[in-house]
Write an enzyme that holds these catalytic residues in place. Structure first.
Site: not given
Ligand code: NAD
Length: 453
Positions: A277
């Site tokens: 992030c």
């Molecule tokens: P991540 O990469 O771990 O997970 C995202 C998932 O979405 C992946 O598994 C990907 O395959 C899936 N995906 C993408 N397109 C898709 C589709 N069309 N259909 C189904 N699945 C699909 O990312 P994350 O860490 O979970 O973060 C997700 C969002 O949340 C980001 O915008 C991030 O900035 C935000 N966020 C993350 C955190 C954190 O600590 N990881 C905290 C707050 C906010």
């Protein structure tokens, strides 16, 4: 309520399990059938304290399932949460996953008759939900705001404490296009007791960036002060931080007892922020501001200081050894912080890469970052990964502490002296006591204090 969540990553899966635990029926929609099958078997694709236990429980209670069937997953729910990745490309936010998810959700909703709310949980720059997500959704579904609600509900969970944060959030922010959407979406959180902030879509989007960036700014500020301390004879920045932290505005007294709020940990010199992030969010907002003609000099400095900070650790190793060719360097810790297996944008990775570039023979240890295979971020590099820290330290010419895992905090200085060829320790997280280490015969070097110590 029936909830569909697009994405089975950190945010999608943790949110899904927490909502199922709260009594909702959740389906997480993923793209990879092996990953989905493994989740349905109760196996989380990443390490997060408490996640698997709860995942198995909500599966057994039939309140949680994962699927690759996008259309059914969405159509059978009342609310869809988009939790896909929003990486950056050359500093700018890449919305391709969001756009694709919005289109697929819209198509899945085109035949649905009843009212449905779509909420963006992914971190997106202000204006995205309104001007990018909504047109795609409306176009693909053929619906208007009468039958399709739109919300932006940023996620504030901290990796390493993600399950705890999702079950008991400190705040819930619901940005919406209209009050009907907001009220319908807010029902998901009726059991939560934390403050709920109802706002418009771009304010919700920006609140997430500002929450992260203020913390990233503290980290870079602390590292900048550390750089000055390192050039100032007699000053150890850790002693400086102790005096700063004692200010009652940082550590107030509650019922006569001094508390240590979490924010204090960001006011401490180390090797920089990392993870999925802070690095991308700081860069995405910086780029967003540039496009608006707003110069963000403080944010620019925060990013630049952080990009340089891992290099300080390598400088200290070079200072002690002079030349790295043929020298063995142990790197303790690869994850961007303890209690996670996430090495995305971890400062340790930059340290390892630079050490390898300098010709060092690098041996890494981390309790979670790799299982059977080496981590992808280090694939192809001439680096060895070992199963215990003692193997990493054995015969090493220097050791770099890059992640403050508890097991490393507990290593007595005598172990460094006994195991290493030369007991040179570079403390990149300021977890060791310099005088204790020096007395035990360790050559102790660290960020934030002069290397002659
Ligand atoms: P991540 O990469 O771990 O997970 C995202 C998932 O979405 C992946 O598994 C990907 O395959 C899936 N995906 C993408 N397109 C898709 C589709 N069309 N259909 C189904 N699945 C699909 O990312 P994350 O860490 O979970 O973060 C997700 C969002 O949340 C980001 O915008 C991030 O900035 C935000 N966020 C993350 C955190 C954190 O600590 N990881 C905290 C707050 C906010």
């Amino acid at each position: 309520m029936n909830v569909s969540i697009i994405g089975t990553g950190y945010v999608g899966l943790v949110t899904g399990v927490a909502l199922a635990h709260a009594g909702h029926r959740v389906v997480c929609v993923g793209r990879n059938s092996d990953k989905v099958a493994s989740i349905n078997a109760g196996k989380a694709p990443f390490f997060e304290t408490g996640l698997e236990v709860l995942l198995r429980r909500v599966i057994a209670q039939r309140r949680f399932t994962a699927t690759v069937d996008f259309a059914r997953g969405v159509a059978d729910s009342h609310v869809t949460i988009i939790a896909v990745g929003t990486p950056t490309i050359d500093g700018a936010i890449d919305l391709s996953q969001i756009k694709e998810a919005a289109r697929l959700v819209g198509e899945a909703l085109s035949k649905k008759r009843s009212y449905h709310v779509v909420a963006v949980k992914s971190t997106v720059v202000p204006g995205t939900t309104e001007s990018v997500v909504w047109p795609i959704l409306a176009n693909a579904s053929g619906k208007s705001a009468k039958s399709l609600g739109l919300c932006m509900n940023p996620e504030f969970l901290r990796e390493g404490n993600a399950m705890e944060d999702a079950l008991d959030p400190d705040r819930i922010v619901i940005g919406s296009s209209d009050s009907k959407s907001a009220q319908a979406y807010a029902k998901l959180f009726s059991k939560n007791t934390c403050p709920v902030f109802f706002t418009n879509l771009p304010t919700a989007e920006m609140s997430k960036y500002v929450s992260n960036i203020v913390l990233a700014t503290l980290v870079s500020f602390s590292n900048e002060m550390g750089r000055l301390a390192a050039q100032t004879r007699g000053v150890d920045v850790v002693d400086v931080w102790r005096t700063v932290h004692a200010d009652r505005r940082w550590s107030p007294k509650i019922r006569g007892k001094r508390i240590t709020p979490g924010i204090i940990h960001y006011l401490y010199t180390g090797c920089g922020y990392g993870g999925s992030c802070f690095p991308k969010d700081t860069k995405a907002l910086y780029h967003f501001a540039l496009q608006k003609g707003v110069s963000m000099s403080m944010l620019g400095s925060t990013i630049a200081i952080n990009d340089q900070q891992p290099h300080r650790l390598v400088e200290l190793v070079l200072h002690a050894l002079g030349e790295l060719h043929g020298k063995r360097v142990a790197v303790l810790g690869l994850t961007f912080k303890p209690n996670t297996d996430d090495i995305r944008e971890s400062p340790s990775i930059a340290v390892v890469r630079e050490l390898v570039d300098c010709g060092a023979d690098v041996v890494c240890h981390d309790p979670q970052a790799y299982k059977a295979e080496e981590p992808e971020a280090l694939r192809g590099l001439r680096v060895r990964f070992v199963k215990d820290y003692a193997s990493a330290l054995t015969d090493a010419d220097a050791a770099v502490l890059a992640t403050a895992w508890d097991i490393y905090r507990k290593i007595p200085p005598q172990d460094f002296v006994r195991l290493m060829r030369k007991p040179i320790v570079v403390d990149g997280r300021r977890v060791y006591d310099p005088s204790k280490f020096t007395r035990a015969g360790v050559q102790y070097l660290a960020v934030g204090c002069a290397s002659e110590l």
